[in-house]
Structures are given as structure tokens and as C-alpha cells.
Design an enzyme around this catalytic site. Structure first.
Site, PDB file in Angstrom:
ATOM      1  N   HIS A  20       2.704  -4.751   9.839  1.00  0.00           N
ATOM      2  CA  HIS A  20       1.649  -5.016   8.851  1.00  0.00           C
ATOM      3  C   HIS A  20       0.403  -5.589   9.518  1.00  0.00           C
ATOM      4  CE1 HIS A  20       3.498  -3.982   5.124  1.00  0.00           C
ATOM      5  NE2 HIS A  20       4.344  -4.967   5.050  1.00  0.00           N
TER       6      HIS A  20
ATOM      7  N   THR B  90       0.811  -1.214   0.000  1.00  0.00           N
ATOM      8  CA  THR B  90       0.000   0.000   0.000  1.00  0.00           C
ATOM      9  C   THR B  90       0.853   1.277   0.000  1.00  0.00           C
ATOM     10  OG1 THR B  90      -0.074  -0.060   2.403  1.00  0.00           O
ATOM     11  CG2 THR B  90      -1.914  -1.105   1.239  1.00  0.00           C
ATOM     12  N   GLY B  91       2.179   1.118   0.012  1.00  0.00           N
ATOM     13  CA  GLY B  91       3.050   2.291   0.047  1.00  0.00           C
ATOM     14  C   GLY B  91       3.905   2.350   1.302  1.00  0.00           C
ATOM     15  N   THR B  92       4.085   1.210   1.932  1.00  0.00           N
ATOM     16  CA  THR B  92       4.851   1.106   3.177  1.00  0.00           C
ATOM     17  C   THR B  92       6.281   1.651   3.025  1.00  0.00           C
ATOM     18  OG1 THR B  92       3.671  -0.979   3.439  1.00  0.00           O
ATOM     19  CG2 THR B  92       5.406  -0.497   5.044  1.00  0.00           C
TER      20      THR B  92
ATOM     21  N   SER C  31      -0.180  -5.227  -7.315  1.00  0.00           N
ATOM     22  CA  SER C  31       1.157  -5.054  -6.753  1.00  0.00           C
ATOM     23  C   SER C  31       1.560  -6.276  -5.928  1.00  0.00           C
ATOM     24  CB  SER C  31       1.176  -3.785  -5.888  1.00  0.00           C
ATOM     25  OG  SER C  31       2.462  -3.551  -5.380  1.00  0.00           O
TER      26      SER C  31
ATOM     27  N   LYS D  51       6.450  -0.010 -10.192  1.00  0.00           N
ATOM     28  CA  LYS D  51       6.134   1.150 -11.040  1.00  0.00           C
ATOM     29  C   LYS D  51       5.873   2.402 -10.220  1.00  0.00           C
ATOM     30  CE  LYS D  51       4.338  -0.504 -15.397  1.00  0.00           C
ATOM     31  NZ  LYS D  51       3.125  -0.653 -16.222  1.00  0.00           N
ATOM     32  N   GLY D  52       5.246   2.216  -9.065  1.00  0.00           N
ATOM     33  CA  GLY D  52       4.927   3.373  -8.236  1.00  0.00           C
ATOM     34  C   GLY D  52       3.896   4.287  -8.876  1.00  0.00           C
TER      35      GLY D  52
HETATM   36  P1  A3P Z   1       3.539  -0.976  -7.502  1.00  0.00           P
HETATM   37  O1  A3P Z   1       3.738  -2.446  -7.416  1.00  0.00           O
HETATM   38  O2  A3P Z   1       2.146  -0.611  -7.918  1.00  0.00           O
HETATM   39  O3  A3P Z   1       4.567  -0.300  -8.341  1.00  0.00           O
HETATM   40  P2  A3P Z   1       4.902  -1.512  -0.143  1.00  0.00           P
HETATM   41  O4  A3P Z   1       6.035  -0.565   0.052  1.00  0.00           O
HETATM   42  O5  A3P Z   1       3.806  -1.375   0.858  1.00  0.00           O
HETATM   43  O6  A3P Z   1       5.378  -2.897  -0.328  1.00  0.00           O
HETATM   44  O7  A3P Z   1       4.192  -1.057  -1.504  1.00  0.00           O
HETATM   45  C1  A3P Z   1       4.853  -1.261  -2.723  1.00  0.00           C
HETATM   46  C2  A3P Z   1       4.286  -0.320  -3.762  1.00  0.00           C
HETATM   47  O8  A3P Z   1       4.764   1.017  -3.510  1.00  0.00           O
HETATM   48  C3  A3P Z   1       4.771  -0.698  -5.152  1.00  0.00           C
HETATM   49  O9  A3P Z   1       3.704  -0.356  -6.042  1.00  0.00           O
HETATM   50  C4  A3P Z   1       5.996   0.194  -5.289  1.00  0.00           C
HETATM   51  O10 A3P Z   1       6.407   0.407  -6.616  1.00  0.00           O
HETATM   52  C5  A3P Z   1       5.514   1.478  -4.632  1.00  0.00           C
HETATM   53  N1  A3P Z   1       6.611   2.323  -4.135  1.00  0.00           N
HETATM   54  C6  A3P Z   1       7.772   1.925  -3.571  1.00  0.00           C
HETATM   55  N2  A3P Z   1       8.538   2.965  -3.261  1.00  0.00           N
HETATM   56  C7  A3P Z   1       7.858   4.074  -3.643  1.00  0.00           C
HETATM   57  C8  A3P Z   1       8.162   5.478  -3.594  1.00  0.00           C
HETATM   58  N3  A3P Z   1       9.308   5.919  -3.109  1.00  0.00           N
HETATM   59  N4  A3P Z   1       7.225   6.337  -4.063  1.00  0.00           N
HETATM   60  C9  A3P Z   1       6.056   5.875  -4.560  1.00  0.00           C
HETATM   61  N5  A3P Z   1       5.727   4.566  -4.645  1.00  0.00           N
HETATM   62  C10 A3P Z   1       6.623   3.674  -4.194  1.00  0.00           C
END
Ligand code: A3P
Length: 320
Positions: A127, A69-71, A158, A287-288
Site C-alpha cells: 500500500h 481502491t479494489g486491492t 469505503s 458493496k463493491g
Molecule cells: P466498498 O466499500 O465500496 O464496497 P480494498 O480491497 O482495496 O480494501 O477495497 C475494498 C473495496 O473493494 C470495497 O468497496 C469492497 O466491497 C470492494 N471489493 C472487494 N472485493 C471485490 C470484488 N471481488 N469485486 C469488486 N469489488 C470488490
């Protein structure tokens, strides 16, 4: 300590053989503990130990989220914000350390006993669902929780792509369709996803001063506003001088997807929350982007998940 470990070991062995189970993506089996899905490996032992042993301090900050979710981004932003007077941007630890290794992961309490030795204020992450956080975390009126969520379609995609990179080749493959069915019926790591989000949402309605609720999409749209708000919530507001000097923009640049993915540490290092699974740092970045799920899901899948989302959120006052 020996006794505590023995007690937890026994509890762990018993629970992993008696709890309801279903299919998992990274590991082939998940077990349902008090309504939420965990892998039957030592991370679950860490959760039991965390619930039994962990004592929150009034100054603690917990970064909580369901996976994908953007952790990683939230960890980087919070670490950089809280420590902004401690480090220069040119030599910042985030340039050489993946955000996950900048703070303990409470669910892996089994390997993180040094949590107790950390100076205050501690930055910690989990989590786990709200109802499964340690009692002292939920009951302490002063410690803070920052929760991030994301729209369920992007979370699913994701998570599926991330999990397939980590699933050991010795386990039979799982198709996206099968994984989607599991997600729709609530079976996913630390899920059900909607119950995870709504648990924190409800808690935040009851204690808005304790829980900050963030959405990945909104943060992508207006990161300056949200980092400012985050700093205020954590009791470290940016001063007028800092704002004028562009400190918020510096933090955002340092924590940006492009910056983090360009670093050597993101290409070579690994994070081992527990001994069984090491996660290559590059796996945390894909991809982010907001809305990439439409490139992976069929219109039928989208319709189905949208419908489930609508049903789950009905009457809660919450929308993604
Ligand atoms: P996608 O798979 O859609 O690209 P988490 O950190 O909770 O594991 O979430 C991973 C998601 O956050 C992935 O999404 C990842 O690419 C994205 N992500 C990781 N680092 C990021 C950043 N610095 N800024 C924005 N999104 C990021």
C-alpha cells in the site's frame, strides 16, 4: 540479522516519537514519514525493514494501491490469471484462501521474511506510495508494477466504514464529518490519497512498460478487456484457445464480488498482516459498487471533495 533488527528497532522507536502526527481512524494516531501517513505500529517497522532489506528480482510483480481502491479484487484477478495453468477452477485455492493470504504484503515485511524464499515470479503487494517503495523495485527496469485507483469519494466512504469496524472500542469514536476533514487535508492511512495516485501516475508516464495503471470504475465497466490487458502486461497473454474456452470469464466469475462473498473463508477467516491487528475476512467486502458514496456524503461534502480533486489534478493529465 540481529543487528539489522536492532538498527530498525532503534530507528522505529525514534521516528514514532519525533515524526509529525495526526488522528487516525483504525488506530488513533498516524505519523507522517517522508510525506505519507503510517500507523505507529509494527507495520511501520515493516516498511523501514522493507526499504532497508528488500531486493527486487527482475521477474517480480508488485500489486500496489491505496487502501479501499479494489486491492482485494486486483489480488484475486492477478493470482488467478498468473496461475491459471496451475489450478483447476473447481478446486482453486481462491475458494478456500482469502486473496490477501495468496501473496505477501511487503509493508508487513517484519512478519514476511519468507518473501526471500519464494520462487520466481513472485507476486507481492504494497500500500506504500511509489516514492516509498524499495529502491530496487523502483530502479529495476524489468520488474512490473500494477497499480489500481478509484474515485476519491468512494475511497473515503469505503475507508471510513471499514475503519470504524476495526477501530477498537477503547478509542473515542470519530464521526464521518471529522474523518472527512482529515481525508480532505490528506490525512489517511498511506495517504494523502491524491499524492499516492499521482506518484504512481507520474512514474507510469515515465515508464509505461513497467507500470500498469488501472481504475476500479473502468474495470467494473469492462472487466474482460482489463483482465486481457493485465495478462498481456504481465507477459502471459490469453491464447485464442483460452479465450474460446472462456477462461477469462471463469477467472472473472471466480473473483467476482458475489462469488468471493459467498465463500465460507470470507465469512469466518481473518487476515493478520501484523500481530496487533487481525482483520475479519468479511470486512474486505462491503458493496463493491461504483458511486455508493452518494448515499453517505452530503451534497456539500461532495462539492468540497470534487473541488479538491479538480485542484489536485489540474495540469497532471490524469482524471478519475
Ligand atoms: P466498498 O466499500 O465500496 O464496497 P480494498 O480491497 O482495496 O480494501 O477495497 C475494498 C473495496 O473493494 C470495497 O468497496 C469492497 O466491497 C470492494 N471489493 C472487494 N472485493 C471485490 C470484488 N471481488 N469485486 C469488486 N469489488 C470488490
Amino acid at each position: 540479522e540481529e543487528n539489522v533488527n536492532e538498527k530498525i528497532n532503534q530507528q522505529f522507536e525514534e521516528l514514532i516519537t519525533t515524526l509529525p502526527s495526526d488522528k487516525g481512524l483504525i488506530v488513533p494516531t498516524l505519523i507522517n514519514y517522508k510525506g505519507f501517513w503510517y500507523p505507529p505500529i509494527s507495520i511501520f517497522k515493516g516498511v523501514l525493514l522493507m526499504q532497508d532489506q528488500f531486493k527486487a528480482r527482475s521477474t517480480d510483480i508488485f500489486l500496489c494501491s491505496a487502501p479501499k481502491t479494489g486491492t482485494t479484487w486486483l489480488k484475486a484477478l492477478t493470482f488467478a490469471t498468473m496461475n491459471r495453468s496451475k489450478f483447476e477452477f473447481a478446486t482453486h485455492p481462491l475458494l478456500t484462501t482469502v486473496p490477501h493470504n495468496c501473496m505477501p504484503y511487503l509493508d508487513a515485511y517484519i512478519t514476511d521474511h519468507d518473501v526471500e524464499a519464494l520462487p520466481s515470479p513472485r507476486l507481492l503487494s504494497s500500500h506504500s506510495a511509489y516514492s516509498l517503495l524499495p529502491k530496487s523495485t523502483r530502479e529495476s527496469p524489468d520488474c512490473k508494477i500494477v497499480y489500481i485507483c478509484r474515485n476519491p469519494k468512494d475511497v473515503f466512504v469505503s475507508d471510513y466504514l471499514f475503519s470504524m469496524k476495526l477501530r477498537a472500542p477503547m478509542f473515542p469514536p470519530i464521526s464521518m464529518e471529522e474523518a472527512f476533514d482529515l481525508f480532505c487535508k490528506g490525512v489517511c492511512l498511506y495517504g494523502p490519497y491524491f499524492e499516492h495516485v499521482l506518484g504512481y501516475w507520474k512514474a507510469r508516464l515515465e515508464s509505461p512498460e513497467k507500470i500498469l495503471f488501472l481504475k476500479y470504475e473502468e474495470m467494473r465497466r469492462d472487466p474482460v478487456k482489463h483482465v486481457k490487458h493485465l495478462a498481456e502486461f504481465l507477459g502471459k497473454p490469453f491464447s485464442a484457445e483460452e479465450e474460446k474456452a472462456g477462461v477469462i470469464e471463469e477467472i472473472l466469475k471466480l473473483c467476482s464480488f458475489d462469488k468471493l462473498t459467498s465463500l465460507e473463508v470470507s465469512k469466518t477467516g481473518k487476515v493478520a498482516f501484523v500481530p496487533e491487528i487481525a482483520i475479519g475476512n468479511e470486512t474486505f467486502y462491503r458493496k463493491g459498487k461504483v458511486g455508493d458514496s452518494k448515499n453517505h456524503l452530503t451534497p456539500e461534502m461532495i462539492e468540497r471533495l470534487d473541488k479538491i480533486t479538480e485542484e489536485k489534478l489540474k495540469g497532471t493529465g490524469f482524471a478519475f
